[in-house]
Design a protein around this motif. Sequence first.
Motif, short mmCIF file in Angstrom:
data_model
loop_
_atom_site.label_atom_id
_atom_site.label_comp_id
_atom_site.label_asym_id
_atom_site.label_seq_id
_atom_site.Cartn_x
_atom_site.Cartn_y
_atom_site.Cartn_z
N TRP A 74 -5.94 -6.45 -2.26
CA TRP A 74 -6.31 -5.11 -0.96
C TRP A 74 -6.77 -5.65 0.09
O TRP A 74 -6.69 -5.49 1.07
N GLN A 75 -8.22 -6.49 -0.04
CA GLN A 75 -9.08 -6.93 1.18
C GLN A 75 -7.94 -7.72 1.92
O GLN A 75 -8.41 -7.59 3.30
N ARG A 76 -7.50 -8.42 1.23
CA ARG A 76 -6.69 -9.98 1.91
C ARG A 76 -5.93 -8.96 2.96
O ARG A 76 -4.83 -9.35 4.03
N LEU A 77 -4.59 -8.15 2.30
CA LEU A 77 -3.94 -6.94 3.14
C LEU A 77 -4.15 -6.52 4.18
O LEU A 77 -3.80 -6.28 5.16
N ILE A 78 -5.59 -5.72 4.11
CA ILE A 78 -6.18 -5.87 5.24
C ILE A 78 -6.45 -6.85 6.72
O ILE A 78 -6.58 -6.95 7.55
N GLU A 79 -6.96 -7.42 5.83
CA GLU A 79 -7.98 -8.94 6.88
C GLU A 79 -6.74 -9.85 7.56
O GLU A 79 -6.96 -9.90 8.27
N ASP A 80 -5.93 -10.09 6.36
CA ASP A 80 -4.75 -10.95 7.09
C ASP A 80 -3.57 -10.15 7.73
O ASP A 80 -2.81 -10.86 8.38
N ASN A 81 -3.38 -9.03 8.08
CA ASN A 81 -2.33 -7.73 8.75
C ASN A 81 -3.03 -7.57 9.78
O ASN A 81 -1.56 -6.45 10.40
N GLN A 82 -3.62 -7.32 10.64
CA GLN A 82 -4.11 -6.69 11.37
C GLN A 82 -3.36 -6.73 12.51
O GLN A 82 -2.58 -6.01 13.67
N ASP A 83 -2.32 -8.13 13.05
CA ASP A 83 -1.82 -8.52 14.39
C ASP A 83 -0.46 -8.06 13.56
O ASP A 83 0.56 -8.64 14.46
N ARG A 84 -0.17 -7.63 12.97
CA ARG A 84 1.80 -7.57 12.63
C ARG A 84 1.99 -6.28 13.01
O ARG A 84 0.97 -5.18 13.78
N THR A 85 3.15 -5.87 13.50
CA THR A 85 3.94 -4.67 14.05
C THR A 85 3.78 -3.40 13.25
O THR A 85 2.89 -4.30 12.29
N GLU A 86 3.55 -2.03 14.12
CA GLU A 86 3.47 -1.32 12.98
C GLU A 86 4.21 -0.35 12.36
O GLU A 86 3.89 -0.23 10.73
N LEU A 87 5.14 -0.99 12.08
CA LEU A 87 6.28 -1.11 11.35
C LEU A 87 6.38 -2.31 10.08
O LEU A 87 6.95 -2.03 9.40
N GLU A 88 5.76 -3.03 10.45
CA GLU A 88 5.80 -4.40 9.32
C GLU A 88 4.24 -3.74 8.55
O GLU A 88 4.49 -4.08 7.16
N LYS A 89 3.40 -3.09 8.75
CA LYS A 89 2.42 -2.86 7.89
C LYS A 89 2.52 -2.14 7.55
O LYS A 89 2.18 -1.68 6.22
N LEU A 90 3.74 -1.08 7.96
CA LEU A 90 3.86 0.62 7.10
C LEU A 90 4.63 -0.39 5.57
O LEU A 90 4.19 -0.10 4.89
N LYS A 91 5.61 -1.19 6.12
CA LYS A 91 6.13 -1.65 4.44
C LYS A 91 5.39 -2.09 3.68
O LYS A 91 5.36 -2.44 2.64
N LEU A 92 4.13 -3.23 4.49
CA LEU A 92 3.39 -3.63 3.41
C LEU A 92 2.77 -3.59 2.79
O LEU A 92 2.11 -3.12 1.49
N VAL A 93 1.94 -2.16 3.66
CA VAL A 93 1.67 -0.70 2.67
C VAL A 93 2.20 -0.34 1.42
O VAL A 93 1.93 0.16 0.52
N ASN A 94 3.27 0.20 1.68
CA ASN A 94 3.42 0.92 0.63
C ASN A 94 3.96 0.32 -0.85
O ASN A 94 4.43 0.87 -1.44
N ASN A 98 2.83 0.93 -4.50
CA ASN A 98 4.00 1.26 -4.85
C ASN A 98 3.91 0.04 -6.51
O ASN A 98 4.45 0.33 -7.25
N LYS A 99 3.58 -1.59 -5.55
CA LYS A 99 3.39 -2.59 -6.64
C LYS A 99 2.65 -2.35 -8.15
O LYS A 99 2.41 -2.33 -9.12
N HIS A 100 1.47 -1.78 -7.47
CA HIS A 100 0.54 -1.99 -8.11
C HIS A 100 -0.63 -0.69 -8.77
O HIS A 100 -1.92 -1.27 -9.34
N ILE A 101 -0.09 0.37 -8.63
CA ILE A 101 0.02 1.60 -9.51
C ILE A 101 0.80 1.60 -9.73
O ILE A 101 2.02 2.40 -9.34
#
Length: 240
Positions: A74-94, A98-101
């Motif tokens: 989760w930490q890496r997800l936040i730290e490594d993806n700050q420069d992604r587009t908002e649509l990319e961020k939506l998919k990464l977070v979703n 959905n995978k880990h929980i």
Amino acid sequence: MIYARLDFQLEAVTNGKHEPMNVILRIQRMLIVSVVFIAAASPAININQYFTPTLFQEVKNNHGNRAEYRVKAWQRLIEDNQDRTELEKLKLVNDFFNKHIEFIDDIKHWHREDYWATPLETLATEGGDCEDFSIAKYFTLNALGISEDKIRMMYVKALEYNQAHMVVIYIPSPGEYPLVLDNINRDIVTANQRRDLKPVYSFNGQGLWVAKAQGLGNKVKQRKGFAPWVKLIKRIEQGQ
């Protein structure tokens, strides 16, 4: 009075049809709990400050190596993806949550009828209900730099399951259909494509909106007061 207005809108959402009592009670309980979100302006939370060696050790000691791995991911997800587009961020977070929980209802997981877990609690225990999925996604999107103006939690009725449900919506720009982040249908699509969901209302730290069709609906005025949302914020700030 806000509760009177919401009760009226709840009746409107059901189109005057008789709904099973458990669905109505669930939605009413959600209304009361989520008025929380807007009891006061939510302060910006810097999740990154809580990723410390002490936190990781506590997670490992209390929940094991796999839990520590999930929180570090989760930490890496936040730290490594700050420069992604908002649509990319939506998919990464979703996809991440959905995978880990695993879906687990509150009675079984927390031995409470309704409990809002922090993202850390949800990841450490590898489970949560629809509210927990949505809370974790909401705060992670915010940590990735997506403005609160664009994201809301939305309560809906899941028609196929005949039960109340929560999702996160993302509003690309005013007037556009929002995109839906969900743990049932894991594809991110616009709200008008989710005919299996009947919107009830949406909310964030800025206010509550009674839903209208598949759009965003009308904002309801809210007076400040105590709310469980404030408790959730404090628990996140305490690193829980």
